[in-house]
Design a protein around this motif. Structure first.
Motif, PDB file in Angstrom:
ATOM      1  N   SER A  80       0.830  -1.207   0.000  1.00  0.00           N
ATOM      2  CA  SER A  80       0.000   0.000   0.000  1.00  0.00           C
ATOM      3  C   SER A  80       0.862   1.254   0.000  1.00  0.00           C
ATOM      4  O   SER A  80       0.572   2.225  -0.713  1.00  0.00           O
ATOM      5  CB  SER A  80      -0.931   0.000   1.220  1.00  0.00           C
ATOM      6  OG  SER A  80      -1.770  -1.145   1.221  1.00  0.00           O
ATOM      7  N   LEU A  81       1.926   1.243   0.789  1.00  0.00           N
ATOM      8  CA  LEU A  81       2.838   2.375   0.840  1.00  0.00           C
ATOM      9  C   LEU A  81       3.467   2.622  -0.529  1.00  0.00           C
ATOM     10  O   LEU A  81       3.558   3.762  -1.004  1.00  0.00           O
ATOM     11  CB  LEU A  81       3.924   2.125   1.885  1.00  0.00           C
ATOM     12  CG  LEU A  81       4.973   3.234   2.082  1.00  0.00           C
ATOM     13  CD1 LEU A  81       4.300   4.523   2.547  1.00  0.00           C
ATOM     14  CD2 LEU A  81       6.037   2.794   3.087  1.00  0.00           C
ATOM     15  N   GLY A  82       3.910   1.559  -1.170  1.00  0.00           N
ATOM     16  CA  GLY A  82       4.505   1.691  -2.502  1.00  0.00           C
ATOM     17  C   GLY A  82       3.510   2.196  -3.523  1.00  0.00           C
ATOM     18  O   GLY A  82       3.847   3.016  -4.387  1.00  0.00           O
ATOM     19  N   SER A  83       2.252   1.742  -3.411  1.00  0.00           N
ATOM     20  CA  SER A  83       1.242   2.140  -4.395  1.00  0.00           C
ATOM     21  C   SER A  83       0.934   3.624  -4.338  1.00  0.00           C
ATOM     22  O   SER A  83       0.556   4.227  -5.342  1.00  0.00           O
ATOM     23  CB  SER A  83      -0.043   1.333  -4.187  1.00  0.00           C
ATOM     24  OG  SER A  83      -0.714   1.727  -3.002  1.00  0.00           O
ATOM     25  N   ILE A  84       1.084   4.231  -3.156  1.00  0.00           N
ATOM     26  CA  ILE A  84       0.841   5.671  -3.017  1.00  0.00           C
ATOM     27  C   ILE A  84       1.781   6.458  -3.936  1.00  0.00           C
ATOM     28  O   ILE A  84       1.387   7.438  -4.564  1.00  0.00           O
ATOM     29  CB  ILE A  84       1.026   6.113  -1.553  1.00  0.00           C
ATOM     30  CG1 ILE A  84      -0.071   5.491  -0.680  1.00  0.00           C
ATOM     31  CG2 ILE A  84       1.009   7.631  -1.436  1.00  0.00           C
ATOM     32  CD1 ILE A  84       0.130   5.715   0.808  1.00  0.00           C
ATOM     33  N   ALA A  85       3.025   6.005  -4.011  1.00  0.00           N
ATOM     34  CA  ALA A  85       3.990   6.645  -4.913  1.00  0.00           C
ATOM     35  C   ALA A  85       3.757   6.223  -6.357  1.00  0.00           C
ATOM     36  O   ALA A  85       3.965   7.005  -7.289  1.00  0.00           O
ATOM     37  CB  ALA A  85       5.411   6.296  -4.479  1.00  0.00           C
ATOM     38  N   GLY A  86       3.312   4.973  -6.553  1.00  0.00           N
ATOM     39  CA  GLY A  86       3.156   4.447  -7.907  1.00  0.00           C
ATOM     40  C   GLY A  86       1.982   5.012  -8.672  1.00  0.00           C
ATOM     41  O   GLY A  86       2.064   5.224  -9.894  1.00  0.00           O
ATOM     42  N   LEU A  87       0.877   5.291  -7.989  1.00  0.00           N
ATOM     43  CA  LEU A  87      -0.325   5.776  -8.680  1.00  0.00           C
ATOM     44  C   LEU A  87      -0.082   7.078  -9.460  1.00  0.00           C
ATOM     45  O   LEU A  87      -0.423   7.146 -10.645  1.00  0.00           O
ATOM     46  CB  LEU A  87      -1.477   5.949  -7.680  1.00  0.00           C
ATOM     47  CG  LEU A  87      -2.156   4.651  -7.223  1.00  0.00           C
ATOM     48  CD1 LEU A  87      -3.094   4.916  -6.050  1.00  0.00           C
ATOM     49  CD2 LEU A  87      -2.934   4.012  -8.372  1.00  0.00           C
ATOM     50  N   PRO A  88       0.506   8.105  -8.851  1.00  0.00           N
ATOM     51  CA  PRO A  88       0.758   9.326  -9.634  1.00  0.00           C
ATOM     52  C   PRO A  88       1.790   9.134 -10.737  1.00  0.00           C
ATOM     53  O   PRO A  88       1.720   9.788 -11.774  1.00  0.00           O
ATOM     54  CB  PRO A  88       1.249  10.331  -8.582  1.00  0.00           C
ATOM     55  CG  PRO A  88       1.690   9.517  -7.415  1.00  0.00           C
ATOM     56  CD  PRO A  88       0.832   8.300  -7.422  1.00  0.00           C
ATOM     57  N   ILE A  89       2.751   8.234 -10.521  1.00  0.00           N
ATOM     58  CA  ILE A  89       3.724   7.946 -11.574  1.00  0.00           C
ATOM     59  C   ILE A  89       3.016   7.365 -12.789  1.00  0.00           C
ATOM     60  O   ILE A  89       3.295   7.721 -13.938  1.00  0.00           O
ATOM     61  CB  ILE A  89       4.808   6.974 -11.067  1.00  0.00           C
ATOM     62  CG1 ILE A  89       5.677   7.664 -10.010  1.00  0.00           C
ATOM     63  CG2 ILE A  89       5.670   6.469 -12.223  1.00  0.00           C
ATOM     64  CD1 ILE A  89       6.673   6.747  -9.341  1.00  0.00           C
ATOM     65  N   GLY A  90       2.072   6.453 -12.532  1.00  0.00           N
ATOM     66  CA  GLY A  90       1.307   5.862 -13.625  1.00  0.00           C
ATOM     67  C   GLY A  90       0.501   6.887 -14.390  1.00  0.00           C
ATOM     68  O   GLY A  90       0.380   6.814 -15.620  1.00  0.00           O
ATOM     69  N   ILE A  91      -0.051   7.870 -13.683  1.00  0.00           N
ATOM     70  CA  ILE A  91      -0.813   8.936 -14.338  1.00  0.00           C
ATOM     71  C   ILE A  91       0.095   9.762 -15.243  1.00  0.00           C
ATOM     72  O   ILE A  91      -0.271  10.103 -16.375  1.00  0.00           O
ATOM     73  CB  ILE A  91      -1.489   9.837 -13.282  1.00  0.00           C
ATOM     74  CG1 ILE A  91      -2.569   9.033 -12.539  1.00  0.00           C
ATOM     75  CG2 ILE A  91      -2.108  11.068 -13.944  1.00  0.00           C
ATOM     76  CD1 ILE A  91      -3.181   9.756 -11.374  1.00  0.00           C
ATOM     77  N   ILE A 107       7.917  -2.816  -1.084  1.00  0.00           N
ATOM     78  CA  ILE A 107       7.436  -1.475  -1.421  1.00  0.00           C
ATOM     79  C   ILE A 107       7.565  -1.213  -2.922  1.00  0.00           C
ATOM     80  O   ILE A 107       6.671  -0.631  -3.548  1.00  0.00           O
ATOM     81  CB  ILE A 107       8.210  -0.416  -0.613  1.00  0.00           C
ATOM     82  CG1 ILE A 107       7.868  -0.541   0.882  1.00  0.00           C
ATOM     83  CG2 ILE A 107       7.884   0.992  -1.107  1.00  0.00           C
ATOM     84  CD1 ILE A 107       8.729   0.325   1.785  1.00  0.00           C
ATOM     85  N   THR A 108       8.676  -1.658  -3.504  1.00  0.00           N
ATOM     86  CA  THR A 108       8.888  -1.471  -4.942  1.00  0.00           C
ATOM     87  C   THR A 108       7.824  -2.207  -5.758  1.00  0.00           C
ATOM     88  O   THR A 108       7.290  -1.665  -6.732  1.00  0.00           O
ATOM     89  CB  THR A 108      10.286  -1.971  -5.351  1.00  0.00           C
ATOM     90  OG1 THR A 108      11.280  -1.232  -4.633  1.00  0.00           O
ATOM     91  CG2 THR A 108      10.506  -1.803  -6.848  1.00  0.00           C
TER      92      THR A 108
END
Length: 237
Positions: free
Chosen positions: A73-84, A124-125
């Motif tokens: 979940s912690l990793g996804s917080i950073a990943g979601l905006p990167i995907g956008i 996290i990655t």
């Protein structure tokens, strides 16, 4: 013919998701794109995936690895905006081809028994990569499937932890989409039509889960990954 294909897609993907903890978005999204426009296809996938996770979470919650879930979940917080950002600035066909090559390469490494040692940073990655793929192409499964298969995670822990993670990440993604893009009545009606198929798939998938052993489970994951990689690669060349 479209109705028959819709029934088959939702039913088979639901069975796969319930029995393995993966598979609904990986199997459903590519074929739903044949029937609907991209936003509608991804939105139907999000809604039905949330239903599956909600329906199953109570039955599997005892097997959730909460520390792993927190890291994902912690990793996804950073990943979601990167995907956008990727979605906005990188050509979608090129992105899919690149991901297809990556998935096929990593699957080959798993088949030849390459193993991964789990660490907090790698957890996290993996969560970050999953978050990025969710917001870019609507497929959070491949990074987690590759990572957890490579670490020989027990199938019960794998299924329950990923279901809990999907419930979180799909809910956030759906809320963001509705807030930014809006929604249509047709999308919700189509999702409603899919609900009986989802519940039928839940029943069948639960039966299948108790039949397949760990080795068969691993074989199914390889098939899912190969299919996903080939589709992403050759569907855009």
């Amino acid at each position: 013919m479209d109705i028959v294909l819709f029934v088959f897609i939702i039913l088979f993907a639901s069975i796969l998701q319930t029995s393995t903890g993966f598979g609904f978005s990986i199997m459903a999204t590519p074929f739903l794109l044949l029937l609907f426009n991209p936003i509608e296809a991804i939105r139907i996938n999000l809604i039905l995936s949330i239903v599956i996770s909600l329906a199953m979470i109570r039955a599997v919650h005892r097997d959730i690895d909460h520390n792993l879930l927190k890291r994902f979940s912690l990793g996804s917080i950073a990943g979601l905006p990167i995907g956008i950002l990727v979605l906005l600035f990188i050509d979608m066909d090129s992105l899919k081809i690149g991901i297809g090559l990556l998935v096929l390469s990593l699957t080959f490494m798993l088949v030849i028994r390459l193993r991964i040692t789990r660490t907090a940073k790698r957890d996290i990655t993996a969560g970050g990569m999953s978050g990025a793929l969710t917001s870019s192409i609507g497929m959070p499964g491949p990074p987690l499937l590759l990572y957890l298969s490579g670490t020989d995670t027990d199938k019960a822990k794998l299924r329950s932890t990923t279901l809990a993670f999907y419930l979180l990440i799909y809910s956030i993604s759906l809320a963001v989409q509705i807030a930014t893009v809006g929604t249509t009545t047709e999308t919700w009606i189509l999702s409603l039509y899919g609900l009986p198929l989802v519940f039928a798939g839940l029943w069948a998938g639960q039966k299948l889960y108790h039949i397949i052993n760990q080795q068969q489970f691993r074989f199914v994951t390889y098939i899912i990954l190969v299919f996903t990689g080939l589709y992403l690669l050759f569907g855009n060349i």
